[in-house]
Enzyme design. Structure first.
Site, PDB file in Angstrom:
ATOM      1  N   TYR A  57       0.851  -1.200   0.000  1.00 43.44           N
ATOM      2  CA  TYR A  57       0.000   0.000   0.000  1.00 43.44           C
ATOM      3  C   TYR A  57       0.879   1.239   0.000  1.00 43.44           C
ATOM      4  O   TYR A  57       1.836   1.321   0.770  1.00 43.44           O
ATOM      5  CB  TYR A  57      -0.908   0.024   1.243  1.00 43.44           C
ATOM      6  CG  TYR A  57      -2.357  -0.098   0.842  1.00 43.44           C
ATOM      7  CD1 TYR A  57      -2.961   0.890   0.069  1.00 43.44           C
ATOM      8  CD2 TYR A  57      -3.109  -1.213   1.183  1.00 43.44           C
ATOM      9  CE1 TYR A  57      -4.269   0.766  -0.337  1.00 43.44           C
ATOM     10  CE2 TYR A  57      -4.423  -1.344   0.776  1.00 43.44           C
ATOM     11  CZ  TYR A  57      -5.002  -0.350   0.014  1.00 43.44           C
ATOM     12  OH  TYR A  57      -6.285  -0.472  -0.409  1.00 43.44           O
ATOM     13  N   GLU A  59      -0.532   4.783  -0.581  1.00 50.81           N
ATOM     14  CA  GLU A  59      -1.350   5.986  -0.830  1.00 50.81           C
ATOM     15  C   GLU A  59      -0.497   7.235  -0.676  1.00 50.81           C
ATOM     16  O   GLU A  59       0.319   7.332   0.254  1.00 50.81           O
ATOM     17  CB  GLU A  59      -2.512   6.050   0.163  1.00 50.81           C
ATOM     18  CG  GLU A  59      -3.636   5.093  -0.182  1.00 50.81           C
ATOM     19  CD  GLU A  59      -4.755   5.140   0.844  1.00 50.81           C
ATOM     20  OE1 GLU A  59      -4.610   5.839   1.870  1.00 50.81           O
ATOM     21  OE2 GLU A  59      -5.764   4.451   0.629  1.00 50.81           O
ATOM     22  N   ASP A 203      -6.451  13.607 -25.111  1.00 50.50           N
ATOM     23  CA  ASP A 203      -6.432  12.203 -24.692  1.00 50.50           C
ATOM     24  C   ASP A 203      -5.729  11.449 -25.817  1.00 50.50           C
ATOM     25  O   ASP A 203      -6.323  11.159 -26.854  1.00 50.50           O
ATOM     26  CB  ASP A 203      -7.870  11.714 -24.496  1.00 50.50           C
ATOM     27  CG  ASP A 203      -7.925  10.243 -24.117  1.00 50.50           C
ATOM     28  OD1 ASP A 203      -6.902   9.544 -24.277  1.00 50.50           O
ATOM     29  OD2 ASP A 203      -8.997   9.795 -23.674  1.00 50.50           O
ATOM     30  N   THR A 229      -3.254   6.084 -22.171  1.00 46.23           N
ATOM     31  CA  THR A 229      -3.147   4.743 -21.606  1.00 46.23           C
ATOM     32  C   THR A 229      -1.759   4.230 -21.949  1.00 46.23           C
ATOM     33  O   THR A 229      -1.157   4.645 -22.955  1.00 46.23           O
ATOM     34  CB  THR A 229      -4.197   3.772 -22.182  1.00 46.23           C
ATOM     35  OG1 THR A 229      -4.143   3.820 -23.607  1.00 46.23           O
ATOM     36  CG2 THR A 229      -5.587   4.140 -21.725  1.00 46.23           C
ATOM     37  N   LYS A 232      -1.584   0.565 -25.084  1.00 44.42           N
ATOM     38  CA  LYS A 232      -1.962   0.456 -26.499  1.00 44.42           C
ATOM     39  C   LYS A 232      -0.683   0.543 -27.341  1.00 44.42           C
ATOM     40  O   LYS A 232       0.164  -0.321 -27.205  1.00 44.42           O
ATOM     41  CB  LYS A 232      -2.991   1.533 -26.847  1.00 44.42           C
ATOM     42  CG  LYS A 232      -4.296   1.370 -26.041  1.00 44.42           C
ATOM     43  CD  LYS A 232      -5.368   2.321 -26.519  1.00 44.42           C
ATOM     44  CE  LYS A 232      -6.696   2.085 -25.840  1.00 44.42           C
ATOM     45  NZ  LYS A 232      -6.815   2.742 -24.525  1.00 44.42           N
ATOM     46  N   ARG A 238      -1.270  -2.578 -18.652  1.00 40.47           N
ATOM     47  CA  ARG A 238      -2.595  -1.944 -18.678  1.00 40.47           C
ATOM     48  C   ARG A 238      -2.633  -0.827 -17.625  1.00 40.47           C
ATOM     49  O   ARG A 238      -2.365  -1.069 -16.449  1.00 40.47           O
ATOM     50  CB  ARG A 238      -3.609  -3.038 -18.329  1.00 40.47           C
ATOM     51  CG  ARG A 238      -5.053  -2.712 -18.489  1.00 40.47           C
ATOM     52  CD  ARG A 238      -5.804  -4.006 -18.732  1.00 40.47           C
ATOM     53  NE  ARG A 238      -5.389  -4.527 -20.018  1.00 40.47           N
ATOM     54  CZ  ARG A 238      -5.865  -4.096 -21.190  1.00 40.47           C
ATOM     55  NH1 ARG A 238      -6.807  -3.183 -21.236  1.00 40.47           N
ATOM     56  NH2 ARG A 238      -5.416  -4.603 -22.315  1.00 40.47           N
TER      57      ARG A 238
HETATM   58  N1  PLP Z   1      -9.314   7.301 -24.031  1.00 43.14           N
HETATM   59  C1  PLP Z   1      -9.270   6.784 -25.261  1.00 43.14           C
HETATM   60  C2  PLP Z   1      -9.127   7.697 -26.439  1.00 43.14           C
HETATM   61  C3  PLP Z   1      -9.350   5.393 -25.443  1.00 43.14           C
HETATM   62  O1  PLP Z   1      -9.342   4.880 -26.664  1.00 43.14           O
HETATM   63  C4  PLP Z   1      -9.474   4.566 -24.294  1.00 43.14           C
HETATM   64  C5  PLP Z   1      -9.548   3.096 -24.394  1.00 43.14           C
HETATM   65  O2  PLP Z   1      -9.877   2.504 -25.342  1.00 43.14           O
HETATM   66  C6  PLP Z   1      -9.541   5.175 -23.036  1.00 43.14           C
HETATM   67  C7  PLP Z   1      -9.452   6.542 -22.933  1.00 43.14           C
HETATM   68  C8  PLP Z   1      -9.825   4.403 -21.783  1.00 43.14           C
HETATM   69  O3  PLP Z   1      -8.877   3.552 -21.386  1.00 43.14           O
HETATM   70  P1  PLP Z   1      -9.229   2.413 -20.297  1.00 43.14           P
HETATM   71  O4  PLP Z   1      -9.888   1.322 -21.047  1.00 43.14           O
HETATM   72  O5  PLP Z   1      -7.873   2.074 -19.761  1.00 43.14           O
HETATM   73  O6  PLP Z   1     -10.119   3.031 -19.274  1.00 43.14           O
END
Ligand code: PLP
Length: 417
Positions: A57, A59, A203, A229, A232, A238
């Site tokens: 842990y 935090e 994002d 993320t 990918k 993950r």
């Molecule tokens: N943002 C985008 C553009 C994504 O394509 C994805 C996942 O496919 C995410 C956020 C979310 O990721 P997670 O599945 O790890 O929550």
């Protein structure tokens, strides 16, 4: 295949779980993974997740924890944060988000109040659930409005988006998508946001590996906050991450913990640190370039086979294939390709008339197949096989022949050699 789970010296007693894990490992080896959001992490990245760090842990943040005994996990989190900052040229990084969605949640909490207006890409045109879907926290707590692609080009038109932003006056503009195959002009997006006094967030979940490897322009110099993320195109474990200038990190850190999460997953943060180091190597630059070259070759091959690609092709790792152009639904195409060990997902195409569970497209990506060493010559073959199956999805002789060709290719290019 040499991948062994668990590590060789581990005593295995839970036969049921290990048997399922072994079957999944075999499935990954035997199938061509074209799901654009997946990849094959290195054995070192996976090994870090099977360590004693899962027990800890922690935090808080390095040097300021709510638990004792954090001196070594502090080292790990510092390595991850520093490598992330170097890799993306960002002033600050938060490596604790358990997922991309949780990274987005913390980013929104750090910049918005409930009910604030946000302008983001429509899910139907390639955006993500966490950008305002009505059943997602984003759509529940914030007032999301969406922009989409143009009907004729199937591309974003920044002039149109600017007009929308001027009319809406959102507090936040978001760029980034789950299924958009063309480059995004982050500088132009940032100009739009500034013109309407909005904050600008990117994002880059899908393209993070391409950005790290220099195969896509970086949003970091233009955005107030960048989320991503790590699993990918970036090919890590993950998880999620947030990048920002130094003046935003205090709010982001507290929005993530205690705002949206409890204890960080230190074993995953160790794996992130390893993945960031891998992504700093020249070999990763070559990988990112190959992902894009492969996607372009696959799209060209499909077009040659008479199959329509949304917007006519791709400039990144992903493409949307309009399988309606050969008389199939996305669901039927996904099933047909699965029968020959080609894995992908059905996907809405822009202005789709089918419901999401049927859809008129499949989304294909080249991140995972490039990791296992496939090249542009292989893409020519793959496009041909996909074309044959989509044109004769019930023809047993075609299915048998293509399945045999896929098996020959996957055995020649193992993931974990
Ligand atoms: N943002 C985008 C553009 C994504 O394509 C994805 C996942 O496919 C995410 C956020 C979310 O990721 P997670 O599945 O790890 O929550």
């Amino acid at each position: 295949m040499t991948l062994q789970s668990p590590a060789p010296n581990t005593t295995k007693t839970d036969d049921a779980v290990w048997a399922s894990i072994a079957r999944e490992e075999d499935r990954q080896e035997q199938q061509l993974e074209l799901i654009a959001s997946e990849n094959h992490a290195s054995e070192e990245v996976m090994a870090a997740m099977g360590t004693a760090l899962t027990n800890k842990y922690a935090e808080g943040y390095p040097g300021r924890r709510y638990y004792g005994g954090c001196e070594f996990v502090d080292e790990v989190e510092d390595l991850a944060r520093n490598r992330a900052r170097e890799l993306f040229g960002s002033e600050r990084a938060n490596v604790q988000p358990h997922s991309g969605t949780q990274a987005n949640m913390a980013a929104f909490m750090s910049m918005l109040d409930p009910g604030d207006k946000v302008l983001a890409m429509s899910l139907d045109h390639g955006g993500h659930l966490s950008h305002g879907h009505t059943k997602n926290f984003s759509g529940v707590f914030y007032d999301f409005h969406s922009y989409g692609v143009e009907p004729d080009t199937e591309r974003l038109d920044l002039d149109k988006i600017r007009e929308q932003a001027l009319a809406l006056r959102p507090k936040l503009v978001i760029a980034g998508a789950s299924a958009y195959s063309r480059p995004i002009d982050f500088a132009a997006f940032a100009d739009i946001a500034r013109e309407v006094d909005a904050l600008f967030m990117v994002d880059m979940a899908h393209i993070a590996g391409l950005v790290a490897g220099g195969a896509h322009a970086s949003p970091v110099p233009h955005a107030d906050v960048v989320t991503l993320t790590t699993h990918k195109t970036l090919r890590g474990p993950r998880g999620g991450m947030i990048l920002c200038p130094k003046e935003r990190i205090v709010k982001i850190n507290s929005a993530l913990f205690p705002g949206g999460q409890g204890g960080p997953l230190m074993h995953v943060i160790a794996a992130k640190a390893i993945a960031f180091r891998e992504a700093q190597q020249d070999s990763f630059k070559a990988y990112a370039a190959q992902v894009v070259a492969n996607a372009s070759a696959l799209a060209d091959g499909l077009v040659e086979a008479g199959i329509r690609i949304v917007s006519g092709g791709t400039d990144n790792h992903v493409m949307l294939v309009d399988v309606g152009s050969v008389g199939l639904s996305g669901a039927a195409a996904e099933d047909a390709l699965h029968r020959v060990d080609i894995t992908c997902n059905k996907n809405l195409i822009p202005f789709d008339e089918r419901p999401p569970m049927e859809a008129s497209g499949v989304r294909l990506g080249t991140a995972a197949i490039t990791t296992r060493g496939l090249d542009v010559t292989d893409m020519g073959h793959l496009a041909g096989w996909i074309g044959e199956i989509l044109r004769a999805p019930e023809d047993e002789a075609t299915i048998k022949r293509v399945a045999g060709a896929v098996a020959e290719l996957t055995s020649r290019r193992p993931i974990y050699a």
